[in-house]
Design an enzyme around this catalytic site. Structure first.
Site, short mmCIF file in Angstrom:
data_model
loop_
_atom_site.label_atom_id
_atom_site.label_comp_id
_atom_site.label_asym_id
_atom_site.label_seq_id
_atom_site.Cartn_x
_atom_site.Cartn_y
_atom_site.Cartn_z
CB THR A 196 -3.21 15.51 93.26
OG1 THR A 196 -3.85 16.26 94.30
CG2 THR A 196 -3.10 14.05 93.69
CE LYS A 253 -3.27 14.60 98.61
NZ LYS A 253 -3.20 13.30 97.91
CE1 TYR A 275 -5.55 13.44 91.18
CE2 TYR A 275 -7.82 14.12 90.81
CZ TYR A 275 -6.87 13.45 91.56
OH TYR A 275 -7.27 12.78 92.69
CD GLN A 301 -6.96 17.35 92.88
OE1 GLN A 301 -8.14 17.46 92.55
NE2 GLN A 301 -6.14 16.50 92.30
CB SER A 305 -11.41 16.70 94.00
OG SER A 305 -11.00 15.93 92.89
CG HIS A 331 -3.95 9.34 95.84
ND1 HIS A 331 -3.71 10.40 95.03
CD2 HIS A 331 -5.29 9.13 95.77
CE1 HIS A 331 -4.83 10.82 94.48
NE2 HIS A 331 -5.82 10.05 94.92
CG ASP A 382 -3.63 13.47 102.43
OD1 ASP A 382 -4.14 12.44 102.90
OD2 ASP A 382 -4.21 14.21 101.64
#
Length: 387
Positions: free
Chosen positions: A155, A252, A129, A127, A107, A276, A307
């Site tokens: 994400t 994602k 954001y 990952q 992350s 999520h 997921d």
């Protein structure tokens, strides 16, 4: 063998006994009343199997390829934020994943740097954001590439629905002396957890991947706050990033076939059907309910991951039969990490591997690539589709 557990449910029980109340609640909670969180898990139980009894394969193969990486099992580590469940955090998870031959998702809000994690697991996806302007997003991606990340996971399934009907656990802004004293009673009630962190230093709840190496990293809430006030990305933003990132990229948070098609149009190599983990907009259906319609829409054009709610190897088999290439796990490995550290994560991965093997055997499939919809029994009205 006393440290070994046979199910993810047992890892969950041990994690609950070991973790301070606030840390545990942060792991298990979903948004609002938890409708999506519960459905993620319950929906897998509604799907049945149609096993065979003869001509079963003596050998089964779980190897596959995800975003250009050959992996030993169709199970990937889903990126999760700052981990206060174990002092080694993401590094311990990455080592366990490397031992099992599976890929690691790290992350942007992780407690350990991309450099530290890639050092112990070369098969690491970073990952992102969408935080800050385009140049800052690209700078974080370029840092990850320089460190050796094999791809990006972007994400987008988050609407900041953080209210929880049963109460949100208190998460401190930073671990200063006053905060440590305030949380001391919880820590004293969990001496094994406290001892582990005292040996390695209490977590500082910072996010080292959000700034260039050497700079003072923001706290988790500092990074989260900037994310909240960053305008959400447009499809044009995603296409812009795709043009500048020359490695594999997954998007994602897909729940709709029309968004899946748009993801393919902007050049995604993979998509993750995800809500999520029940922490996005509550009342979104379980990811496994949404998978068949999305697989039908874009299954020939992009790798599909799932997921949400995976707790058993049989869950993985069901997801693959309905169109996924692989699954990502989150809470399952965090419970293993809390229970027994690196060994606990490996334990969870071994449990899933064994369950997948049993499913392949009973269904008469010699490879995960051979799984088909006819291997499962999907009740009428199970699937959901929108857009």
């Amino acid at each position: 063998m006393s440290q070994w557990f046979e199910t993810v449910a047992e890892a969950h029980r041990r994690a609950r006994k070991r973790l301070p109340k606030s840390v545990y609640k942060a792991l298990v909670a979903g948004s609002e009343r938890g409708t999506t969180l519960q459905d993620n898990i319950a929906a897998f139980g509604e799907i049945g199997f149609a096993p065979h009894i003869a001509n079963l394969p003596a050998e089964r193969d779980q190897r596959t390829e995800v975003m250009g990486q050959e992996v030993a099992s169709p199970v990937l580590i889903s990126p999760t934020g700052v981990q206060a469940v174990h002092p080694e955090g993401e590094v311990a998870v990455a080592r366990a994943a490397a031992e099992a031959g599976v890929a690691m998702g790290l992350s942007s809000f992780a407690s350990r740097s991309i450099e530290d994690v890639v050092e112990v697991n070369e098969q690491t996806f970073f990952q992102l954001y969408w935080v800050g302007d385009r140049e800052r997003v690209l700078a974080r991606a370029e840092r990850a590439k320089k460190a050796g990340a094999k791809g990006l996971i972007l994400t987008l399934d988050w609407c900041f629905a953080h209210g929880r009907d049963w109460g949100s656990p208190p998460i401190p802004e930073k671990m200063d002396l006053r905060t440590k004293l305030g949380f001391a009673p919880q820590g004293l009630l969990r001496p094994r957890w406290l001892y582990g962190f005292l040996r390695h230093g209490l977590p500082d709840l910072t996010t080292p991947n959000m700034v260039p190496p050497g700079e003072q990293p923001p706290t988790f809430f500092g990074a989260y706050g900037e994310w909240m006030f960053t305008p959400p990305p447009t499809w044009e933003d995603l296409a812009w990033l795709r043009e500048r990132w020359d490695g594999p990229m997954a998007i994602k948070g897909i729940t709709r076939p029309d968004d899946a098609r748009r993801a393919v149009e902007v050049g995604a190599d993979a998509i993750s059907v995800s809500n999520h983990g029940g922490n996005n907009l509550d009342s979104t259906p379980a990811a496994i309910r949404l998978l068949p319609a999305i697989a039908e829409a874009v299954g020939d054009d992009v790798e599909i991951l799932l997921d949400g709610g995976v707790r058993r190897g049989s869950d993985v088999v069901k997801a693959l039969a309905l169109g996924a290439k692989a699954v990502l796990i989150g809470r399952a490995y965090l419970w293993g990490l809390a229970a027994e550290g690196q060994a606990g994560v490996r334990n969870v991965l071994d449990i899933l591997h064994s369950g997948i093997d049993s499913g392949l055997l009973a269904l008469g499939r010699s490879s995960v690539h051979d799984l088909r919809p006819e291997d499962v029994i999907v009740p009428e009205g199970f699937t959901r589709a929108a857009g």
